[in-house]
Design a protein around this motif. Structure first.
Motif, PDB file in Angstrom:
ATOM      1  N   ASN A 163       0.846  -1.192   0.000  1.00 52.30           N
ATOM      2  CA  ASN A 163       0.000   0.000   0.000  1.00 52.30           C
ATOM      3  C   ASN A 163       0.885   1.246   0.000  1.00 52.30           C
ATOM      4  OD1 ASN A 163       0.942   0.353   2.626  1.00 52.30           O
ATOM      5  ND2 ASN A 163      -0.937  -0.385   3.586  1.00 52.30           N
ATOM      6  N   SER A 164       0.316   2.401   0.261  1.00 50.97           N
ATOM      7  CA  SER A 164       1.063   3.660   0.167  1.00 50.97           C
ATOM      8  C   SER A 164       2.188   3.774   1.197  1.00 50.97           C
ATOM      9  CB  SER A 164       0.109   4.847   0.329  1.00 50.97           C
ATOM     10  OG  SER A 164      -0.565   4.780   1.582  1.00 50.97           O
ATOM     11  N   THR A 165       2.124   2.983   2.268  1.00 50.88           N
ATOM     12  CA  THR A 165       3.176   3.019   3.291  1.00 50.88           C
ATOM     13  C   THR A 165       4.197   1.903   3.094  1.00 50.88           C
ATOM     14  OG1 THR A 165       1.989   1.595   4.863  1.00 50.88           O
ATOM     15  CG2 THR A 165       1.540   3.965   4.953  1.00 50.88           C
ATOM     16  N   GLY A 166       4.004   1.128   2.031  1.00 49.83           N
ATOM     17  CA  GLY A 166       4.910   0.018   1.775  1.00 49.83           C
ATOM     18  C   GLY A 166       4.537  -1.249   2.513  1.00 49.83           C
ATOM     19  N   GLU A 167       3.386  -1.246   3.166  1.00 47.62           N
ATOM     20  CA  GLU A 167       2.954  -2.402   3.949  1.00 47.62           C
ATOM     21  C   GLU A 167       2.396  -3.488   3.043  1.00 47.62           C
ATOM     22  OE1 GLU A 167       0.500  -2.628   7.993  1.00 47.62           O
ATOM     23  OE2 GLU A 167      -0.814  -2.341   6.263  1.00 47.62           O
ATOM     24  N   THR A 168       2.833  -4.719   3.265  1.00 44.11           N
ATOM     25  CA  THR A 168       2.291  -5.867   2.544  1.00 44.11           C
ATOM     26  C   THR A 168       1.169  -6.496   3.363  1.00 44.11           C
ATOM     27  OG1 THR A 168       3.806  -7.451   3.583  1.00 44.11           O
ATOM     28  CG2 THR A 168       4.564  -6.362   1.562  1.00 44.11           C
ATOM     29  N   ALA A 169       0.446  -7.411   2.731  1.00 40.83           N
ATOM     30  CA  ALA A 169      -0.625  -8.109   3.451  1.00 40.83           C
ATOM     31  C   ALA A 169      -0.050  -8.922   4.610  1.00 40.83           C
ATOM     32  CB  ALA A 169      -1.389  -9.013   2.488  1.00 40.83           C
ATOM     33  N   LEU A 170       1.155  -9.466   4.428  1.00 36.11           N
ATOM     34  CA  LEU A 170       1.781 -10.245   5.500  1.00 36.11           C
ATOM     35  C   LEU A 170       2.130  -9.347   6.686  1.00 36.11           C
ATOM     36  CD1 LEU A 170       2.823 -12.953   6.503  1.00 36.11           C
ATOM     37  CD2 LEU A 170       4.994 -12.489   5.334  1.00 36.11           C
ATOM     38  N   MET A 171       2.561  -8.138   6.413  1.00 37.79           N
ATOM     39  CA  MET A 171       2.834  -7.191   7.505  1.00 37.79           C
ATOM     40  C   MET A 171       1.555  -6.874   8.268  1.00 37.79           C
ATOM     41  SD  MET A 171       5.441  -4.515   5.688  1.00 37.79           S
ATOM     42  CE  MET A 171       6.970  -5.080   4.920  1.00 37.79           C
ATOM     43  N   LEU A 172       0.474  -6.690   7.523  1.00 34.79           N
ATOM     44  CA  LEU A 172      -0.810  -6.429   8.170  1.00 34.79           C
ATOM     45  C   LEU A 172      -1.194  -7.603   9.060  1.00 34.79           C
ATOM     46  CD1 LEU A 172      -3.454  -4.880   8.591  1.00 34.79           C
ATOM     47  CD2 LEU A 172      -4.319  -5.939   6.497  1.00 34.79           C
ATOM     48  N   ALA A 173      -1.048  -8.812   8.538  1.00 31.69           N
ATOM     49  CA  ALA A 173      -1.371 -10.006   9.321  1.00 31.69           C
ATOM     50  C   ALA A 173      -0.519 -10.067  10.587  1.00 31.69           C
ATOM     51  CB  ALA A 173      -1.151 -11.261   8.475  1.00 31.69           C
ATOM     52  N   THR A 174       0.733  -9.630  10.473  1.00 25.87           N
ATOM     53  CA  THR A 174       1.633  -9.617  11.632  1.00 25.87           C
ATOM     54  C   THR A 174       1.154  -8.612  12.671  1.00 25.87           C
ATOM     55  OG1 THR A 174       3.500 -10.186  10.187  1.00 25.87           O
ATOM     56  CG2 THR A 174       4.031  -9.313  12.361  1.00 25.87           C
ATOM     57  N   HIS A 175       0.802  -7.417  12.212  1.00 25.16           N
ATOM     58  CA  HIS A 175       0.365  -6.362  13.135  1.00 25.16           C
ATOM     59  C   HIS A 175      -0.909  -6.746  13.887  1.00 25.16           C
ATOM     60  CE1 HIS A 175       3.498  -3.785  11.786  1.00 25.16           C
ATOM     61  NE2 HIS A 175       2.963  -3.472  10.615  1.00 25.16           N
ATOM     62  N   ILE A 176      -1.828  -7.409  13.191  1.00 28.97           N
ATOM     63  CA  ILE A 176      -3.100  -7.754  13.836  1.00 28.97           C
ATOM     64  C   ILE A 176      -3.077  -9.170  14.415  1.00 28.97           C
ATOM     65  CG2 ILE A 176      -4.399  -6.151  12.396  1.00 28.97           C
ATOM     66  CD1 ILE A 176      -5.326  -8.459  10.686  1.00 28.97           C
ATOM     67  N   ARG A 177      -1.896  -9.806  14.346  1.00 31.51           N
ATOM     68  CA  ARG A 177      -1.678 -11.140  14.926  1.00 31.51           C
ATOM     69  C   ARG A 177      -2.654 -12.175  14.358  1.00 31.51           C
ATOM     70  NH1 ARG A 177       1.311 -11.159  19.626  1.00 31.51           N
ATOM     71  NH2 ARG A 177       0.142 -12.939  20.421  1.00 31.51           N
ATOM     72  N   ASP A 178      -2.826 -12.136  13.051  1.00 35.38           N
ATOM     73  CA  ASP A 178      -3.738 -13.068  12.389  1.00 35.38           C
ATOM     74  C   ASP A 178      -2.920 -14.200  11.764  1.00 35.38           C
ATOM     75  OD1 ASP A 178      -5.554 -14.426  10.708  1.00 35.38           O
ATOM     76  OD2 ASP A 178      -6.769 -12.619  10.465  1.00 35.38           O
ATOM     77  N   GLY A 179      -2.763 -15.273  12.515  1.00 35.64           N
ATOM     78  CA  GLY A 179      -1.968 -16.396  12.053  1.00 35.64           C
ATOM     79  C   GLY A 179      -2.553 -17.092  10.842  1.00 35.64           C
ATOM     80  N   GLU A 180      -3.865 -17.185  10.781  1.00 37.00           N
ATOM     81  CA  GLU A 180      -4.510 -17.868   9.657  1.00 37.00           C
ATOM     82  C   GLU A 180      -4.240 -17.131   8.347  1.00 37.00           C
ATOM     83  OE1 GLU A 180      -8.905 -19.607   8.315  1.00 37.00           O
ATOM     84  OE2 GLU A 180      -8.698 -18.413  10.146  1.00 37.00           O
ATOM     85  N   MET A 181      -4.348 -15.806   8.385  1.00 37.97           N
ATOM     86  CA  MET A 181      -4.073 -15.018   7.187  1.00 37.97           C
ATOM     87  C   MET A 181      -2.606 -15.148   6.788  1.00 37.97           C
ATOM     88  SD  MET A 181      -4.286 -10.890   6.446  1.00 37.97           S
ATOM     89  CE  MET A 181      -5.860 -10.681   7.277  1.00 37.97           C
ATOM     90  N   ALA A 182      -1.724 -15.063   7.777  1.00 36.65           N
ATOM     91  CA  ALA A 182      -0.290 -15.175   7.504  1.00 36.65           C
ATOM     92  C   ALA A 182       0.042 -16.529   6.881  1.00 36.65           C
ATOM     93  CB  ALA A 182       0.500 -14.976   8.791  1.00 36.65           C
ATOM     94  N   LYS A 183      -0.583 -17.577   7.371  1.00 39.55           N
ATOM     95  CA  LYS A 183      -0.329 -18.930   6.858  1.00 39.55           C
ATOM     96  C   LYS A 183      -0.687 -19.028   5.377  1.00 39.55           C
ATOM     97  CE  LYS A 183      -1.301 -23.797   7.968  1.00 39.55           C
ATOM     98  NZ  LYS A 183      -1.836 -24.259   6.680  1.00 39.55           N
ATOM     99  N   VAL A 184      -1.848 -18.497   5.014  1.00 37.14           N
ATOM    100  CA  VAL A 184      -2.284 -18.532   3.616  1.00 37.14           C
ATOM    101  C   VAL A 184      -1.318 -17.739   2.737  1.00 37.14           C
ATOM    102  CG1 VAL A 184      -4.077 -17.742   2.011  1.00 37.14           C
ATOM    103  CG2 VAL A 184      -4.720 -18.919   4.121  1.00 37.14           C
ATOM    104  N   LEU A 185      -0.911 -16.581   3.210  1.00 41.95           N
ATOM    105  CA  LEU A 185      -0.003 -15.736   2.429  1.00 41.95           C
ATOM    106  C   LEU A 185       1.362 -16.398   2.251  1.00 41.95           C
ATOM    107  CD1 LEU A 185      -0.959 -12.332   4.065  1.00 41.95           C
ATOM    108  CD2 LEU A 185      -1.311 -12.934   1.664  1.00 41.95           C
TER     109      LEU A 185
END
Length: 207
Positions: free
Chosen positions: A134-156
């Motif tokens: 996104n505009s801050t350089g954040e990837t979906a995996l970074m987002l998953a890390t910030h919100i502690r979403d292991g399921e999302m991180a696993k898929v990514l």
């Protein structure tokens, strides 16, 4: 004399203008919109027959049409409403999984922000770039890390997300997970992904 001629000419012009206005108002409202607009409206209203008809036109590229104001595509619309059936349908019909709206947001980024994991998986399997930022350089995996979403991180991670890609601050998803501490569900997944990659590169792990 000139006054009479001007009056008659003005009257004739007024009559012609009124006739033209009447003709314009007699045109159905739907006919005044573009095919792209009507297609996106049909997607919003879940009008499957109309959407299928539009997509069946020979050489049609309407599936990737975007809203002139927001840049939203049909994929953005169905991801926003968390409609997996329509997400898969549009992808099967050739929708571009990496199309951006006017803010630069892709359908996968939108799905990640909604924690719509099934859509993330469908989009990734259709070729979506899982490392898009996104505009801050954040990837979906970074987002998953910030919100502690292991399921999302696993898929990514299963679809090739890079835990070492940096954002605009120079930090990676791995570093954010390490900062979160050993309780981070994402850190364990990243480390497990590293092990699997090493095993695939150097052969089976010896236990």
């Amino acid at each position: 004399m000139n006054t009479g001629f001007t009056f008659r000419g003005g009257l004739r012009a007024a009559v012609l203008f009124a006739a033209a206005a009447g003709l314009a108002t007699s045109v159905p409202a739907a006919a005044q919109f573009s095919d792209g607009y009507k297609f996106l409206e049909a997607v919003k209203k879940r009008e499957g027959d109309e959407v299928t008809k539009a997509l069946s036109e020979p050489g049609s590229t309407i599936i990737n049409t975007r809203n002139i104001s927001t840049g939203e595509s049909a994929l953005h619309i169905v991801v926003e409403r968390r409609d997996l059936v329509w997400v898969k349908f549009l992808l099967q019909k050739g929708a571009n999984p990496n199309i951006r709206d006017n803010k630069g947001v892709t359908p996968l980024e939108l799905a990640a922000s909604l924690r719509f994991i099934e859509a993330i998986e469908a989009l990734a399997e259709a070729g979506a770039d899982v490392d898009e930022t996104n505009s801050t350089g954040e990837t979906a995996l970074m987002l998953a890390t910030h919100i502690r979403d292991g399921e999302m991180a696993k898929v990514l991670l299963e679809h090739g997300a890079n835990p070492d890609k940096t954002d605009n601050s120079g930090r990676t998803a791995r570093e954010y997970a390490e900062l979160d501490g050993r309780t981070s569900p994402v850190l364990a997944l990243i480390q497990s992904s590293d092990t699997e990659k090493d095993a695939g590169t150097y052969g089976p792990a010896i236990r």
